[in-house]
Each structure stands twice: as C-alpha cells, then as structure tokens.
Design a protein around this motif. Structure first.
Motif, short mmCIF file in Angstrom:
data_model
loop_
_atom_site.label_atom_id
_atom_site.label_comp_id
_atom_site.label_asym_id
_atom_site.label_seq_id
_atom_site.Cartn_x
_atom_site.Cartn_y
_atom_site.Cartn_z
N TYR A 332 -9.92 -9.32 -4.91
CA TYR A 332 -11.31 -8.89 -4.99
C TYR A 332 -12.28 -10.04 -4.71
N ARG A 333 -11.75 -11.26 -4.76
CA ARG A 333 -12.63 -12.41 -4.49
C ARG A 333 -13.12 -12.41 -3.05
N ILE A 334 -12.33 -11.77 -2.17
CA ILE A 334 -12.77 -11.72 -0.77
C ILE A 334 -13.85 -10.63 -0.69
N ASP A 335 -15.06 -11.06 -0.49
CA ASP A 335 -16.15 -10.08 -0.38
C ASP A 335 -16.89 -10.33 0.94
N LEU A 336 -17.90 -9.51 1.19
CA LEU A 336 -18.60 -9.63 2.48
C LEU A 336 -19.29 -10.98 2.61
N ALA A 337 -19.78 -11.53 1.49
CA ALA A 337 -20.47 -12.82 1.57
C ALA A 337 -19.50 -13.91 2.06
N HIS A 338 -18.30 -13.96 1.47
CA HIS A 338 -17.33 -14.98 1.90
C HIS A 338 -16.85 -14.72 3.34
N LEU A 339 -16.67 -13.45 3.67
CA LEU A 339 -16.20 -13.13 5.02
C LEU A 339 -17.25 -13.55 6.05
N CYS A 340 -18.48 -13.18 5.80
CA CYS A 340 -19.56 -13.50 6.73
C CYS A 340 -19.73 -15.02 6.84
N TRP A 341 -19.68 -15.69 5.70
CA TRP A 341 -19.83 -17.15 5.68
C TRP A 341 -18.73 -17.82 6.51
N SER A 342 -17.48 -17.39 6.33
CA SER A 342 -16.40 -18.04 7.08
C SER A 342 -16.51 -17.73 8.58
N LEU A 346 -17.29 -20.26 11.76
CA LEU A 346 -16.39 -20.28 12.91
C LEU A 346 -17.20 -20.19 14.21
N ALA A 347 -18.14 -19.26 14.24
CA ALA A 347 -18.96 -19.09 15.43
C ALA A 347 -19.78 -20.35 15.71
N ALA A 348 -20.10 -21.09 14.62
CA ALA A 348 -20.89 -22.32 14.80
C ALA A 348 -19.99 -23.52 15.10
N GLY A 349 -18.70 -23.28 15.20
CA GLY A 349 -17.78 -24.37 15.58
C GLY A 349 -17.14 -25.10 14.42
N THR A 350 -17.23 -24.54 13.22
CA THR A 350 -16.64 -25.22 12.05
C THR A 350 -15.63 -24.31 11.35
N ILE A 351 -14.43 -24.82 11.18
CA ILE A 351 -13.42 -24.02 10.49
C ILE A 351 -13.45 -24.37 9.00
N VAL A 352 -13.80 -23.38 8.20
CA VAL A 352 -13.80 -23.62 6.74
C VAL A 352 -12.56 -22.95 6.14
N ASN A 353 -12.15 -23.44 5.00
CA ASN A 353 -11.01 -22.84 4.27
C ASN A 353 -9.78 -22.65 5.17
N HIS A 354 -9.49 -23.71 5.88
CA HIS A 354 -8.36 -23.68 6.82
C HIS A 354 -7.04 -23.75 6.03
N ILE A 355 -6.16 -22.79 6.24
CA ILE A 355 -4.85 -22.82 5.59
C ILE A 355 -3.86 -23.43 6.58
N ASP A 356 -3.46 -24.63 6.27
CA ASP A 356 -2.66 -25.40 7.22
C ASP A 356 -1.44 -25.93 6.47
N VAL A 357 -0.34 -25.20 6.57
CA VAL A 357 0.86 -25.55 5.79
C VAL A 357 1.49 -26.82 6.37
N ASP A 358 1.90 -27.71 5.50
CA ASP A 358 2.56 -28.95 5.89
C ASP A 358 3.68 -28.65 6.90
N ALA A 359 3.77 -29.47 7.96
CA ALA A 359 4.66 -29.15 9.09
C ALA A 359 6.12 -28.96 8.66
N GLU A 360 6.62 -29.85 7.79
CA GLU A 360 8.03 -29.74 7.41
C GLU A 360 8.27 -28.50 6.54
N VAL A 361 7.34 -28.26 5.62
CA VAL A 361 7.47 -27.07 4.77
C VAL A 361 7.41 -25.82 5.65
N ALA A 362 6.52 -25.84 6.63
CA ALA A 362 6.36 -24.68 7.52
C ALA A 362 7.65 -24.42 8.31
#
Ligand code: 13P
Ligand code: SF4
Length: 376
Positions: A332-342, A346-362
């Motif tokens: 439920y934490r994902i709401d329109l405000a967070h979606l629109c903000w992210s 992105l459209a402005a060229g900035t990736i926020v809240n990037h989920i980037d799993v460590d290469a070896e773990v991945a």
C-alpha cells in the motif's frame, strides 16, 4: 540517462497533489517514454495504481514478464522490494544484456519502504547458521534448500549454491517434487504455511515437518526431530494471511448457505484444510473468473485484490474472509504520489530508488530463479 539519483525532484510536494492531477502527469510520462518504460503491477496494488500498469500479475507472472522484457529500458515495479530485485536479476541476465548490446534495464521501486515483512523473517546469516547447525545432525549434501520468491536475493543465491531452487505460490508443489528428486529433505523458508500446506498435499505429515526457530539454539529442535524430518520449515509467516482463522470460515459457512471458501496457501493449515479451494493469487483470480453467476465466495487473501474481484464480478457474491480489514501495508506504500515522483524524475533524467542487486548475488540468484522458470 544518469544511473544514480543526482538532485532528484523533491517527493514532498507530490504528497499534496490530488489524484486526478497525479494520474494525468503519470500518463504524460508514459506517453513520453513509450516502449522504453514498463510499469509492472502486483495484484495487491490499489486500483488507482494498478490502472497505470502495463502488465499486472502475481509473483510468478511478474517474474516471467521481467525475464521477457523486450525493448524496455526502465521497469517501474509497483510491488514490493523482493519483486523489484527479481525483476532486476531476470531482466539483466547475460542473454538479455547481449540482446541489448550490454545496456542494462534500470528497475525502480517507487517507495523503498515497500518491503515484505515475511521476507524479512529470514536473513542470510540466520539461514547460513541454520544450515551449519543442521549439518551437525544430518548430511546437508542431501538437503535441498527451497526459498519462496518472497525473500531477499541473497537467500535465492544461497539456494543456488546448495543445489536448491526458488518457488512461488503457483508452483510450490511442482518445486517440492523437483526438490525431492534432488535430495532426501527440504529446508523451506521463509513461509512455514506455504511449505506446510504444500507438503501436506504431497502426503508428508506434520510430525515430519518440524519448524526451525532462528531465534533459538539449534532452531529449538531436537536431533530426533531433525533426523526424522522430510521438510524443515522456517518459522516465518505473512501477517496478512496468517490473520484468517477457522472461526472466520465457520462464521461465513453459517451465515451464507452454499458459500465457497477460497484461500491463499499462505493462510494457516487450519484455514487451508477447511477451505474449498486453496491457490495462488493467479489461481484465485481464475477461479472467480470461471465461476457461474450467483456463486458465493469468502476469499482469504489481500484486501485490495478481493475488493477488485468484487467490482469486476458483480454477478457473483464476494466477501472478504474476515470481519477485520487487513491489507498488505507495505504494498500500500506505493501510491500515486510515489509513482508520479519516480516517473517524473525518470523523465527528467534521474533514476531514483534504483534496485540494483550486487552482481555476484544476482548471478547466483538467477540460477535458482532459472531452475524454477525452466522446471515446468
Ligand atoms: P503470489 O505469488 O500469489 O503473487 O503471492 C505473492 C505474495 O506476496 C502473497 O502474499
Ligand atoms: Fe509479504 Fe504478506 Fe505483503 Fe505478500 S501480503 S508482500 S507475503 S507481507
């Protein structure tokens, strides 16, 4: 496109914008980014969020969608943390990267606080300790670790390293059958209920499924219990599904003649045993879709999904299997405000809240996930 958030737009102002405006702005970014952007939505998301997703599904379907993602460069995951990690792992496998000339897909979770309390009940150190402790009593070479997809990537990696696999609620039976072809015993984490309900259907009895408590010495078990085990269950649960009780089932049966009880296998055994049908999110949806008009249901799963089914099927009578409202607070934490903000970041060229799993773990986790995806 930058890969690290650099001066991102501030989230705060989004919180006071009305939903209609947020929706319009979300759609504008979707238009602008076109097929480069894929928004995935889990069925437990609120309606206003799910309306903006390109694809919706349960955990298994969403991991398959991430694995198949074609020309998209950004996945915005409206779900919880482990799902976004899975998307990152599958969308950026070596074959996928080769197809894209080495270009990675960036996975974004609109609110980093959207975790899963069940996934948090098994930490890698606890599982490694349990493995070592089990090794004092049994040959762990013959134990197959199985992790529910609701777990951190490093637990999936652990499973791969020890000949194990990942499962979802849609394929848990097939995965356990696979596991018993590889070894004599299973260590199943983090959800004891899914593990127990699935193994019971295979004829394994409770006396052969001791529960390992990671907060106690030797899991709180005796050597005899472990030696006698077929499945060692982890003491973890989903607080949303564990809330349903046999009392609720009895109450609905008494008050609504002919009602059918449909539950998710994360519910406790006593509920699962009393239910008419138990199945994953996908199975619950399909079961209702295929039912005759007038069918009465009491459904034991996340509230937003049950309410959506109610709306989509006015020809049936659908109830939430509890008088107490209980939803997945982290979804439920994902709401329109967070979606629109992210998205606007992105459209402005900035990736926020990037989920980037460590290469070896991945790399290791991908092995356990691929075993599951290829198993069918
Ligand atoms: P599904 O695998 O049915 O999508 O369930 C995921 C989940 O988190 C259930 O609580
Ligand atoms: Fe985790 Fe339960 Fe929420 Fe599913 S419903 S994401 S298992 S807390």
């Amino acid at each position: 496109m930058k890969t690290v958030s650099d001066q991102p737009l501030d989230l705060q102002p989004y919180k006071s914008v009305d939903n209609e405006t947020l929706s319009r702005r979300i759609e504008a970014v979707r238009q602008e980014l076109g097929s480069k952007l894929l928004i995935l939505g889990h069925h437990y998301q609120q309606d206003e969020v799910i309306e903006h997703s390109d694809l919706r599904g349960d955990s298994l379907q969403l991991s398959q969608m991430a694995a198949e993602s074609g020309d998209c460069r950004y996945i915005v995951f409206c779900g919880v943390h482990f799902m976004a990690e899975t998307a990152d792992i599958l969308a950026n496998g070596p074959e996928k990267l080769a197809e894209r000339g080495g270009e990675r897909v960036a996975v974004i979770l609109p609110d980093l606080a959207a975790g899963c309390s069940m996934a948090d009940m098994a930490a890698i150190q606890q599982v490694e300790d349990a493995w070592e402790d089990l090794g004092e009593w049994i040959d762990t070479e013959r134990v197959v670790p199985v992790t529910y997809i609701n777990s951190a990537a490093n637990l999936k990696a652990f499973c791969a390293k020890h000949g194990g696999i990942v499962c979802t609620s849609s394929n848990a039976s097939a995965v356990l059958e696979w596991a018993f072809r590889q070894g004599d015993r299973v260590l199943f984490f983090p959800d004891q209920h899914l593990g127990r309900n699935t193994a019971l259907k295979m004829g394994i009895t409770n006396d052969r499924m001791p529960v390992w408590n990671p907060h106690e010495e030797q899991g709180g078990l005796t050597e005899g219990q472990v030696r006698n085990s077929k499945v060692v269950l982890w003491q973890g649960h989903c607080s949303v599904h564990q809330m349903f009780s046999p009392e609720h089932v009895r109450m609905f049966r008494e008050q609504h003649e002919g009602i059918k009880i449909l539950v998710h296998p994360e519910c406790p055994q006593e509920v699962n045993d009393l239910a008419d049908i138990s199945g994953s999110t996908g199975k619950i949806i399909n079961t209702v879709r295929q039912a005759k008009p007038g069918t009465k249901w009491a459904i034991g799963t996340e509230l937003h999904l049950v309410n959506r089914l109610k709306k989509e099927h006015p020809e049936q009578e659908i109830h939430f299997l509890s008088p107490v409202v209980c939803m997945c607070a982290t979804m439920y934490r994902i709401d329109l405000a967070h979606l629109c903000w992210s998205l606007e970041n992105l459209a402005a060229g900035t990736i926020v809240n990037h989920i980037d799993v460590d290469a070896e773990v991945a790399e290791w986790s991908r092995i356990a996930l691929q075993r599951m995806l290829e198993m069918r």
